[in-house]
Design a protein around this motif. Structure first.
Motif, PDB file in Angstrom:
ATOM      1  N   ARG A 197     -42.082  53.541 -33.570  1.00 40.63           N
ATOM      2  CA  ARG A 197     -41.722  54.872 -34.363  1.00 40.63           C
ATOM      3  C   ARG A 197     -42.473  55.955 -34.168  1.00 40.63           C
ATOM      4  O   ARG A 197     -42.026  57.089 -34.624  1.00 40.63           O
ATOM      5  CB  ARG A 197     -41.904  54.124 -35.837  1.00 40.63           C
ATOM      6  CG  ARG A 197     -40.701  53.075 -36.238  1.00 40.63           C
ATOM      7  CD  ARG A 197     -40.778  52.898 -37.535  1.00 40.63           C
ATOM      8  NE  ARG A 197     -42.168  52.119 -38.001  1.00 40.63           N
ATOM      9  CZ  ARG A 197     -42.332  51.011 -38.326  1.00 40.63           C
ATOM     10  NH1 ARG A 197     -41.289  50.366 -38.425  1.00 40.63           N
ATOM     11  NH2 ARG A 197     -43.462  50.781 -38.664  1.00 40.63           N
ATOM     12  N   ARG A 198     -43.635  55.888 -33.709  1.00 37.87           N
ATOM     13  CA  ARG A 198     -44.293  57.251 -33.717  1.00 37.87           C
ATOM     14  C   ARG A 198     -43.813  58.084 -32.790  1.00 37.87           C
ATOM     15  O   ARG A 198     -43.561  57.747 -31.774  1.00 37.87           O
ATOM     16  CB  ARG A 198     -45.853  56.493 -33.277  1.00 37.87           C
ATOM     17  CG  ARG A 198     -46.921  57.850 -33.143  1.00 37.87           C
ATOM     18  CD  ARG A 198     -48.311  57.132 -32.820  1.00 37.87           C
ATOM     19  NE  ARG A 198     -49.196  58.427 -32.769  1.00 37.87           N
ATOM     20  CZ  ARG A 198     -49.360  59.069 -31.479  1.00 37.87           C
ATOM     21  NH1 ARG A 198     -48.765  58.764 -30.414  1.00 37.87           N
ATOM     22  NH2 ARG A 198     -50.298  60.033 -31.779  1.00 37.87           N
ATOM     23  N   ARG A 199     -44.093  59.413 -33.196  1.00 39.13           N
ATOM     24  CA  ARG A 199     -43.433  60.490 -32.300  1.00 39.13           C
ATOM     25  C   ARG A 199     -44.477  60.584 -30.843  1.00 39.13           C
ATOM     26  O   ARG A 199     -45.678  60.599 -31.045  1.00 39.13           O
ATOM     27  CB  ARG A 199     -43.543  61.835 -32.927  1.00 39.13           C
ATOM     28  CG  ARG A 199     -42.375  61.475 -34.038  1.00 39.13           C
ATOM     29  CD  ARG A 199     -42.429  62.920 -34.728  1.00 39.13           C
ATOM     30  NE  ARG A 199     -41.316  62.866 -35.749  1.00 39.13           N
ATOM     31  CZ  ARG A 199     -41.297  63.483 -36.956  1.00 39.13           C
ATOM     32  NH1 ARG A 199     -41.971  64.603 -36.696  1.00 39.13           N
ATOM     33  NH2 ARG A 199     -40.309  63.325 -37.792  1.00 39.13           N
ATOM     34  N   HIS A 200     -44.145  60.681 -29.843  1.00 36.26           N
ATOM     35  CA  HIS A 200     -44.901  60.896 -28.434  1.00 36.26           C
ATOM     36  C   HIS A 200     -44.447  61.991 -27.844  1.00 36.26           C
ATOM     37  O   HIS A 200     -43.359  62.560 -27.842  1.00 36.26           O
ATOM     38  CB  HIS A 200     -44.511  59.691 -27.477  1.00 36.26           C
ATOM     39  CG  HIS A 200     -45.053  58.363 -28.171  1.00 36.26           C
ATOM     40  ND1 HIS A 200     -46.011  57.964 -27.948  1.00 36.26           N
ATOM     41  CD2 HIS A 200     -44.267  57.566 -28.868  1.00 36.26           C
ATOM     42  CE1 HIS A 200     -46.323  56.575 -28.632  1.00 36.26           C
ATOM     43  NE2 HIS A 200     -45.164  56.346 -29.068  1.00 36.26           N
ATOM     44  N   SER A 201     -45.478  62.960 -27.064  1.00 45.09           N
ATOM     45  CA  SER A 201     -45.111  64.082 -26.508  1.00 45.09           C
ATOM     46  C   SER A 201     -44.091  63.860 -25.394  1.00 45.09           C
ATOM     47  O   SER A 201     -43.301  64.761 -25.097  1.00 45.09           O
ATOM     48  CB  SER A 201     -46.289  64.898 -26.424  1.00 45.09           C
ATOM     49  OG  SER A 201     -47.305  64.013 -25.298  1.00 45.09           O
ATOM     50  N   VAL A 202     -44.277  62.675 -24.655  1.00 43.59           N
ATOM     51  CA  VAL A 202     -43.395  62.586 -23.534  1.00 43.59           C
ATOM     52  C   VAL A 202     -42.164  62.329 -23.889  1.00 43.59           C
ATOM     53  O   VAL A 202     -41.220  62.585 -23.212  1.00 43.59           O
ATOM     54  CB  VAL A 202     -44.005  61.106 -22.698  1.00 43.59           C
ATOM     55  CG1 VAL A 202     -43.804  59.806 -23.615  1.00 43.59           C
ATOM     56  CG2 VAL A 202     -43.563  61.034 -21.188  1.00 43.59           C
ATOM     57  N   CYS A 203     -41.735  61.911 -25.317  1.00 37.38           N
ATOM     58  CA  CYS A 203     -40.497  61.922 -25.688  1.00 37.38           C
ATOM     59  C   CYS A 203     -39.968  63.185 -26.278  1.00 37.38           C
ATOM     60  O   CYS A 203     -39.121  63.010 -27.291  1.00 37.38           O
ATOM     61  CB  CYS A 203     -40.431  60.844 -26.600  1.00 37.38           C
ATOM     62  SG  CYS A 203     -40.635  59.201 -25.795  1.00 37.38           S
ATOM     63  N   ASP A 204     -40.422  64.323 -26.085  1.00 40.44           N
ATOM     64  CA  ASP A 204     -40.066  65.456 -26.660  1.00 40.44           C
ATOM     65  C   ASP A 204     -40.449  65.252 -28.253  1.00 40.44           C
ATOM     66  O   ASP A 204     -39.697  65.999 -29.141  1.00 40.44           O
ATOM     67  CB  ASP A 204     -38.540  65.809 -26.461  1.00 40.44           C
ATOM     68  CG  ASP A 204     -38.401  66.291 -25.026  1.00 40.44           C
ATOM     69  OD1 ASP A 204     -39.391  66.821 -24.445  1.00 40.44           O
ATOM     70  OD2 ASP A 204     -37.137  65.832 -24.492  1.00 40.44           O
ATOM     71  N   ILE A 216     -37.501  55.140 -30.074  1.00 47.47           N
ATOM     72  CA  ILE A 216     -36.270  54.762 -30.264  1.00 47.47           C
ATOM     73  C   ILE A 216     -35.256  55.866 -30.263  1.00 47.47           C
ATOM     74  O   ILE A 216     -34.062  55.731 -29.782  1.00 47.47           O
ATOM     75  CB  ILE A 216     -36.068  53.794 -31.455  1.00 47.47           C
ATOM     76  CG1 ILE A 216     -36.942  52.696 -31.414  1.00 47.47           C
ATOM     77  CG2 ILE A 216     -34.756  53.631 -32.257  1.00 47.47           C
ATOM     78  CD1 ILE A 216     -37.351  51.871 -32.733  1.00 47.47           C
ATOM     79  N   ASP A 217     -35.684  56.992 -31.021  1.00 47.41           N
ATOM     80  CA  ASP A 217     -34.557  58.151 -31.014  1.00 47.41           C
ATOM     81  C   ASP A 217     -34.479  58.557 -29.566  1.00 47.41           C
ATOM     82  O   ASP A 217     -33.405  59.288 -29.390  1.00 47.41           O
ATOM     83  CB  ASP A 217     -35.492  59.217 -32.097  1.00 47.41           C
ATOM     84  CG  ASP A 217     -35.113  58.574 -33.573  1.00 47.41           C
ATOM     85  OD1 ASP A 217     -34.435  57.561 -33.792  1.00 47.41           O
ATOM     86  OD2 ASP A 217     -36.118  59.191 -34.316  1.00 47.41           O
ATOM     87  N   TYR A 218     -35.637  58.774 -28.849  1.00 53.77           N
ATOM     88  CA  TYR A 218     -35.600  59.307 -27.634  1.00 53.77           C
ATOM     89  C   TYR A 218     -34.495  58.657 -26.606  1.00 53.77           C
ATOM     90  O   TYR A 218     -33.614  59.097 -26.211  1.00 53.77           O
ATOM     91  CB  TYR A 218     -36.766  59.549 -26.926  1.00 53.77           C
ATOM     92  CG  TYR A 218     -36.778  60.098 -25.426  1.00 53.77           C
ATOM     93  CD1 TYR A 218     -36.862  61.431 -25.609  1.00 53.77           C
ATOM     94  CD2 TYR A 218     -36.921  59.208 -24.351  1.00 53.77           C
ATOM     95  CE1 TYR A 218     -36.896  61.730 -24.217  1.00 53.77           C
ATOM     96  CE2 TYR A 218     -36.735  59.901 -23.199  1.00 53.77           C
ATOM     97  CZ  TYR A 218     -36.799  61.060 -22.884  1.00 53.77           C
ATOM     98  OH  TYR A 218     -36.771  61.687 -21.773  1.00 53.77           O
ATOM     99  N   LYS A 219     -34.673  57.253 -26.841  1.00 53.15           N
ATOM    100  CA  LYS A 219     -33.552  56.346 -25.954  1.00 53.15           C
ATOM    101  C   LYS A 219     -32.352  56.570 -26.426  1.00 53.15           C
ATOM    102  O   LYS A 219     -31.412  56.703 -25.747  1.00 53.15           O
ATOM    103  CB  LYS A 219     -34.095  54.911 -26.332  1.00 53.15           C
ATOM    104  CG  LYS A 219     -33.292  53.927 -25.246  1.00 53.15           C
ATOM    105  CD  LYS A 219     -33.761  53.848 -24.091  1.00 53.15           C
ATOM    106  CE  LYS A 219     -33.239  52.806 -23.294  1.00 53.15           C
ATOM    107  NZ  LYS A 219     -33.492  52.552 -22.127  1.00 53.15           N
ATOM    108  N   ARG A 220     -32.114  56.574 -27.911  1.00 55.82           N
ATOM    109  CA  ARG A 220     -30.629  56.771 -28.318  1.00 55.82           C
ATOM    110  C   ARG A 220     -30.046  57.955 -27.842  1.00 55.82           C
ATOM    111  O   ARG A 220     -28.829  58.066 -27.391  1.00 55.82           O
ATOM    112  CB  ARG A 220     -30.691  56.662 -29.909  1.00 55.82           C
ATOM    113  CG  ARG A 220     -30.670  55.384 -30.484  1.00 55.82           C
ATOM    114  CD  ARG A 220     -30.805  55.297 -32.048  1.00 55.82           C
ATOM    115  NE  ARG A 220     -31.257  54.051 -32.395  1.00 55.82           N
ATOM    116  CZ  ARG A 220     -31.849  53.820 -33.432  1.00 55.82           C
ATOM    117  NH1 ARG A 220     -32.286  54.828 -34.152  1.00 55.82           N
ATOM    118  NH2 ARG A 220     -32.192  52.807 -34.186  1.00 55.82           N
TER     119      ARG A 220
END
Length: 89
Positions: free
Chosen positions: A62-69, A74-78
């Motif tokens: 759930r934590r926001r990651h810089s590599v995932c914008d 989970i949100d990035y993968k979706r």
């Protein structure tokens, strides 16, 4: 890269490149600041279990990651899945 231990037994140790060491240091610093320093653990076992649970339940999912914008993994993968499905259609 490996280097001799200097013990005379011919043993060698694995040394991580600087970039890897910085990555590990940054990750563990984040875990300490965001979780460990805000809690009190009665035993090492309790600390290990709670930290491992926090990493798998929150930090990795759930934590926001810089590599995932700056989105959660989970949100990035979706969004990536949706984009690929839209391209395929």
């Amino acid at each position: 890269m490996t280097i001799p231990t200097g013990s005379g037994g011919g043993r060698r140790i694995e040394v991580q490149p600087r970039a890897s060491r910085r990555h590990y240091a940054a990750t563990f610093s984040t875990i300490k600041v965001e979780y460990v320093h805000r809690r009190h653990f009665r035993t090492r076992t309790e600390a290990r279990l709670e930290i491992a649970t926090w990493i798998t339940d929150f930090y990795n999912r759930r934590r926001r990651h810089s590599v995932c914008d700056w989105r959660s993994p989970i949100d990035y993968k979706r969004s990536e899945t949706r984009a690929l499905e839209a391209q395929a259609a």
